[in-house]
Design a protein around this motif. Structure first.
Motif, PDB file in Angstrom:
ATOM      1  N   ALA A  38     -13.426  17.872 -19.345  1.00  0.00           N
ATOM      2  CA  ALA A  38     -14.726  17.248 -19.375  1.00  0.00           C
ATOM      3  C   ALA A  38     -14.594  15.610 -19.949  1.00  0.00           C
ATOM      4  CB  ALA A  38     -16.221  17.733 -20.073  1.00  0.00           C
ATOM      5  N   THR A  39     -13.554  16.018 -20.985  1.00  0.00           N
ATOM      6  CA  THR A  39     -12.953  14.199 -21.842  1.00  0.00           C
ATOM      7  C   THR A  39     -12.482  13.915 -20.735  1.00  0.00           C
ATOM      8  OG1 THR A  39     -13.018  16.067 -23.520  1.00  0.00           O
ATOM      9  CG2 THR A  39     -11.589  13.581 -24.112  1.00  0.00           C
ATOM     10  N   ALA A  40     -11.300  14.308 -20.381  1.00  0.00           N
ATOM     11  CA  ALA A  40     -10.308  13.578 -18.589  1.00  0.00           C
ATOM     12  C   ALA A  40     -11.590  12.867 -17.925  1.00  0.00           C
ATOM     13  CB  ALA A  40      -9.712  14.142 -18.385  1.00  0.00           C
ATOM     14  N   GLY A  41     -12.821  13.883 -17.345  1.00  0.00           N
ATOM     15  CA  GLY A  41     -12.713  13.270 -16.034  1.00  0.00           C
ATOM     16  C   GLY A  41     -14.853  12.358 -16.411  1.00  0.00           C
ATOM     17  N   VAL A  42     -15.195  12.352 -17.938  1.00  0.00           N
ATOM     18  CA  VAL A  42     -15.534  10.733 -18.596  1.00  0.00           C
ATOM     19  C   VAL A  42     -14.621   9.716 -18.738  1.00  0.00           C
ATOM     20  CG1 VAL A  42     -16.887   9.937 -21.153  1.00  0.00           C
ATOM     21  CG2 VAL A  42     -17.540  12.577 -19.573  1.00  0.00           C
ATOM     22  N   GLY A  43     -13.627  10.020 -19.638  1.00  0.00           N
ATOM     23  CA  GLY A  43     -12.943   8.851 -19.408  1.00  0.00           C
ATOM     24  C   GLY A  43     -12.443   8.383 -18.205  1.00  0.00           C
ATOM     25  N   GLY A  44     -11.859   8.803 -17.400  1.00  0.00           N
ATOM     26  CA  GLY A  44     -11.570   8.733 -15.868  1.00  0.00           C
ATOM     27  C   GLY A  44     -12.688   7.646 -15.064  1.00  0.00           C
TER      28      GLY A  44
ATOM     29  N   GLY B 261      -7.149  22.631 -13.959  1.00  0.00           N
ATOM     30  CA  GLY B 261      -5.905  21.715 -12.655  1.00  0.00           C
ATOM     31  C   GLY B 261      -6.978  21.610 -11.204  1.00  0.00           C
ATOM     32  N   LEU B 262      -7.385  22.469 -10.625  1.00  0.00           N
ATOM     33  CA  LEU B 262      -8.311  21.708  -9.559  1.00  0.00           C
ATOM     34  C   LEU B 262      -9.586  21.507  -9.949  1.00  0.00           C
ATOM     35  CD1 LEU B 262      -8.222  25.213  -8.156  1.00  0.00           C
ATOM     36  CD2 LEU B 262      -7.181  22.868  -6.741  1.00  0.00           C
ATOM     37  N   GLU B 263     -10.781  21.482 -11.118  1.00  0.00           N
ATOM     38  CA  GLU B 263     -11.305  20.538 -11.345  1.00  0.00           C
ATOM     39  C   GLU B 263     -11.187  19.239 -11.721  1.00  0.00           C
ATOM     40  OE1 GLU B 263     -13.875  23.975 -13.439  1.00  0.00           O
ATOM     41  OE2 GLU B 263     -12.494  22.942 -15.226  1.00  0.00           O
ATOM     42  N   ALA B 264      -9.760  18.999 -12.228  1.00  0.00           N
ATOM     43  CA  ALA B 264      -9.155  17.650 -12.802  1.00  0.00           C
ATOM     44  C   ALA B 264      -9.033  17.163 -11.407  1.00  0.00           C
ATOM     45  CB  ALA B 264      -7.439  17.523 -13.771  1.00  0.00           C
ATOM     46  N   LEU B 265      -8.447  17.820 -10.576  1.00  0.00           N
ATOM     47  CA  LEU B 265      -8.125  17.079  -9.260  1.00  0.00           C
ATOM     48  C   LEU B 265      -9.757  16.504  -8.473  1.00  0.00           C
ATOM     49  CD1 LEU B 265      -4.942  19.113  -7.380  1.00  0.00           C
ATOM     50  CD2 LEU B 265      -5.208  16.590  -8.499  1.00  0.00           C
TER      51      LEU B 265
ATOM     52  N   TRP C 190     -25.761   6.359  -8.158  1.00  0.00           N
ATOM     53  CA  TRP C 190     -25.372   7.524  -7.134  1.00  0.00           C
ATOM     54  C   TRP C 190     -24.460   8.170  -7.859  1.00  0.00           C
ATOM     55  CZ3 TRP C 190     -26.821  10.564  -3.148  1.00  0.00           C
ATOM     56  CH2 TRP C 190     -25.653  11.162  -2.128  1.00  0.00           C
ATOM     57  N   HIS C 191     -23.053   7.925  -8.189  1.00  0.00           N
ATOM     58  CA  HIS C 191     -22.630   8.253  -8.850  1.00  0.00           C
ATOM     59  C   HIS C 191     -22.480   8.691 -10.034  1.00  0.00           C
ATOM     60  CE1 HIS C 191     -19.853   6.407  -5.882  1.00  0.00           C
ATOM     61  NE2 HIS C 191     -19.810   5.270  -6.352  1.00  0.00           N
ATOM     62  N   LEU C 192     -23.534   8.241 -11.032  1.00  0.00           N
ATOM     63  CA  LEU C 192     -23.913   8.511 -11.693  1.00  0.00           C
ATOM     64  C   LEU C 192     -24.560  10.025 -12.055  1.00  0.00           C
ATOM     65  CD1 LEU C 192     -25.153   5.938 -14.084  1.00  0.00           C
ATOM     66  CD2 LEU C 192     -23.879   6.875 -14.807  1.00  0.00           C
ATOM     67  N   GLY C 193     -24.994  10.422 -11.075  1.00  0.00           N
ATOM     68  CA  GLY C 193     -25.415  11.203 -10.399  1.00  0.00           C
ATOM     69  C   GLY C 193     -24.718  12.057 -10.330  1.00  0.00           C
ATOM     70  N   ILE C 194     -23.983  12.198  -9.611  1.00  0.00           N
ATOM     71  CA  ILE C 194     -22.782  13.103  -9.394  1.00  0.00           C
ATOM     72  C   ILE C 194     -21.494  13.254 -10.476  1.00  0.00           C
ATOM     73  CG2 ILE C 194     -20.823  13.198  -7.718  1.00  0.00           C
ATOM     74  CD1 ILE C 194     -22.959  13.259  -5.582  1.00  0.00           C
ATOM     75  N   VAL C 195     -21.586  12.358 -10.822  1.00  0.00           N
ATOM     76  CA  VAL C 195     -20.495  12.920 -12.212  1.00  0.00           C
ATOM     77  C   VAL C 195     -20.976  13.470 -13.061  1.00  0.00           C
ATOM     78  CG1 VAL C 195     -18.797  11.710 -13.949  1.00  0.00           C
ATOM     79  CG2 VAL C 195     -19.312  10.810 -11.960  1.00  0.00           C
ATOM     80  N   MET C 196     -22.187  13.619 -13.434  1.00  0.00           N
ATOM     81  CA  MET C 196     -22.737  14.059 -14.101  1.00  0.00           C
ATOM     82  C   MET C 196     -22.887  15.508 -13.484  1.00  0.00           C
ATOM     83  SD  MET C 196     -25.885  11.520 -15.358  1.00  0.00           S
ATOM     84  CE  MET C 196     -26.569  12.212 -16.918  1.00  0.00           C
ATOM     85  N   THR C 197     -24.070  16.196 -12.058  1.00  0.00           N
ATOM     86  CA  THR C 197     -23.600  17.070 -11.975  1.00  0.00           C
ATOM     87  C   THR C 197     -22.647  17.649 -11.912  1.00  0.00           C
ATOM     88  OG1 THR C 197     -26.043  16.586 -10.087  1.00  0.00           O
ATOM     89  CG2 THR C 197     -23.943  17.798  -9.422  1.00  0.00           C
ATOM     90  N   MET C 198     -21.736  16.415 -11.854  1.00  0.00           N
ATOM     91  CA  MET C 198     -20.061  17.765 -12.713  1.00  0.00           C
ATOM     92  C   MET C 198     -19.185  17.842 -13.446  1.00  0.00           C
ATOM     93  SD  MET C 198     -17.573  15.213  -9.432  1.00  0.00           S
ATOM     94  CE  MET C 198     -15.877  16.517  -9.916  1.00  0.00           C
ATOM     95  N   LEU C 199     -20.085  17.752 -14.450  1.00  0.00           N
ATOM     96  CA  LEU C 199     -20.009  17.797 -15.801  1.00  0.00           C
ATOM     97  C   LEU C 199     -21.006  19.142 -16.543  1.00  0.00           C
ATOM     98  CD1 LEU C 199     -20.449  14.339 -17.930  1.00  0.00           C
ATOM     99  CD2 LEU C 199     -18.294  15.564 -17.242  1.00  0.00           C
ATOM    100  N   VAL C 200     -21.910  19.201 -15.766  1.00  0.00           N
ATOM    101  CA  VAL C 200     -23.045  20.726 -15.909  1.00  0.00           C
ATOM    102  C   VAL C 200     -22.685  21.468 -15.296  1.00  0.00           C
ATOM    103  CG1 VAL C 200     -25.805  21.309 -15.530  1.00  0.00           C
ATOM    104  CG2 VAL C 200     -24.923  19.225 -16.370  1.00  0.00           C
ATOM    105  N   GLY C 201     -21.875  21.008 -13.774  1.00  0.00           N
ATOM    106  CA  GLY C 201     -21.193  22.343 -12.636  1.00  0.00           C
ATOM    107  C   GLY C 201     -19.997  22.758 -13.956  1.00  0.00           C
ATOM    108  N   LEU C 202     -19.437  22.101 -14.626  1.00  0.00           N
ATOM    109  CA  LEU C 202     -18.177  22.618 -15.108  1.00  0.00           C
ATOM    110  C   LEU C 202     -18.066  23.305 -16.034  1.00  0.00           C
ATOM    111  CD1 LEU C 202     -15.343  20.022 -15.429  1.00  0.00           C
ATOM    112  CD2 LEU C 202     -16.418  21.143 -17.820  1.00  0.00           C
TER     113      LEU C 202
END
Length: 392
Positions: free
Chosen positions: A163-169, A114-118, A136-148
């Protein structure tokens, strides 16, 4: 053998191959008890790792307020984004404190997920406010996915869902906020999916290998601590638990009773019915004991046809009541052999632990009671330091 979080021993049967079966879909044990034991084993370690991960995430959320300030200065958009970042950092910090102090509460992964999704949702607010910073956003989101997948401990199915919800969002936010065509969104989706796919494969392999390692260690521990014929504790493991129970009784001032149990005329069983029948007699006696004892009672094969039992928090009178039920139950079950049917009886010597008494002295007194019971006719319970016995 497993131990509860409080340190008390919990009796377990031999691990079976079915118990350690892994689901290819979830990378978890298919048996709920095995999965629960695995999570309990690593609960503290996972709690500490999760706490550190969430604190790092909280810090990064605050640090990356600087690009917002560069983009907006001190205007209202920056203040709104800062409020979002502070709120998410506060939630992540609270989650870190919970993981550190009460790791059992984050064990199933829902709170962390839940915290990750938020966190993803909060960053999408930033993306919506600054859609022009696509690289910039691409780099941040890809880093978040790797960290997840690699930095925050969690269950694989929940990692995959977030991760699926993150990519879709992310793609939905870009589509709504940016002036992009369908092919451009698809290309970005392919790009951000790459670290998610690689991370999912790595996380699945790690979860699988860790559970296989745990299952192998559990089986090796079982082999090292149990008697192969009866499945009971062996003498080496019993000595460890026996010492622990005496220390606990001394510390808490609680009663403790030791019982030595010997199958009557066991040599005659082997001579008249064969060694296979003798083995079955040992297994039968062990099974009857398992069914009639508590999970916290310590039962072991002491050698040959002799067994030893520690009953924590139990007086001699209470022990006799339990042992009488076991003795009566055993006498009623016929043992079928190729040479015919026979009934197994047992003689039991019982001794109560005295404050300050060492293990050897307690065993000697129980052994003396056992021999007194045999001399009195067998198939009975004899109490140490008491002239009378509970006869059949």
């Amino acid at each position: 053998m497993e131990e509860s979080p409080g340190g008390r021993r919990l009796r377990r049967d031999a691990p079976s191959s079915a118990e350690w079966t892994l689901s290819r879909l979830t990378a978890e044990f298919t048996e709920s008890a095995a999965e629960a034991a695995f999570r309990a084993r690593y609960r503290g370690q996972k709690g500490r790792q999760t706490a550190v991960s969430l604190l790092v995430m909280a810090l990064l959320f605050l640090v990356f307020a600087y690009p917002d300030w560069v983009a907006f200065g001190s205007a209202d958009p920056f203040l709104r984004l800062l409020a979002v970042r502070i709120a998410i950092a506060g939630l992540l910090t609270a989650g870190a404190a919970l993981a550190w102090r009460r790791p059992v509460l984050i064990e199933d992964g829902r709170i962390v997920s839940g915290l990750e999704a938020l966190s993803f949702a909060a960053y999408f607010v930033v993306v919506h406010a600054r859609p022009e910073e696509l690289a910039w956003h691409l780099g941040i989101v890809m880093t978040m996915l790797v960290g997840l997948f690699s930095f925050v401990p969690n269950r694989f199915p929940l990692m995959l869902s977030v991760a699926t919800a993150g990519v879709g969002g992310f793609l939905a936010t870009l589509s709504f906020a940016g002036d992009m065509s369908g092919p451009e969104i698809a290309s970005i989706g392919l790009l951000v999916s790459f670290p998610a796919i690689i991370g999912a494969i790595a996380a699945w392999r790690f979860a699988t290998l860790r559970r296989r390692e745990y299952a192998l260690l559990a089986e090796l521990t079982h082999l090292a601590e149990t008697d192969p014929l009866t499945g009971l504790l062996n003498r080496r493991r019993f000595e460890v638990l026996f010492a622990r129970e005496i220390a606990r009784a001394a510390r808490n001032g609680t009663p403790l009773t030791l019982c030595l149990m010997d199958i009557d005329r066991f040599k005659r069983v082997n001579d008249d019915f064969g060694h296979a029948a003798g083995d079955e007699a040992l297994r039968l006696f062990s099974a009857v004991c398992r069914e009639g004892l508590r999970a916290t009672d310590v039962l072991a094969r002491f050698g040959g046809e002799e067994f030893i039992l520690v009953l924590p928090d139990t007086s001699p009178r209470q022990a006799v009541e339990v042992l009488e039920r076991l003795r009566a139950r055993l006498a009623k079950i016929p043992l079928e052999t190729a040479q015919g049917s026979l009934r197994i009886t047992v003689t039991i010597g019982v001794a109560a632990w005295h404050a300050g008494e060492d293990r050897e002295s307690l065993i000697r007194r129980a052994d003396a009671a056992l021999y007194a019971g045999k001399a009195a006719g067998r198939d009975r319970i004899a109490l140490a330091d008491v002239d009378t016995s509970a006869a059949a």
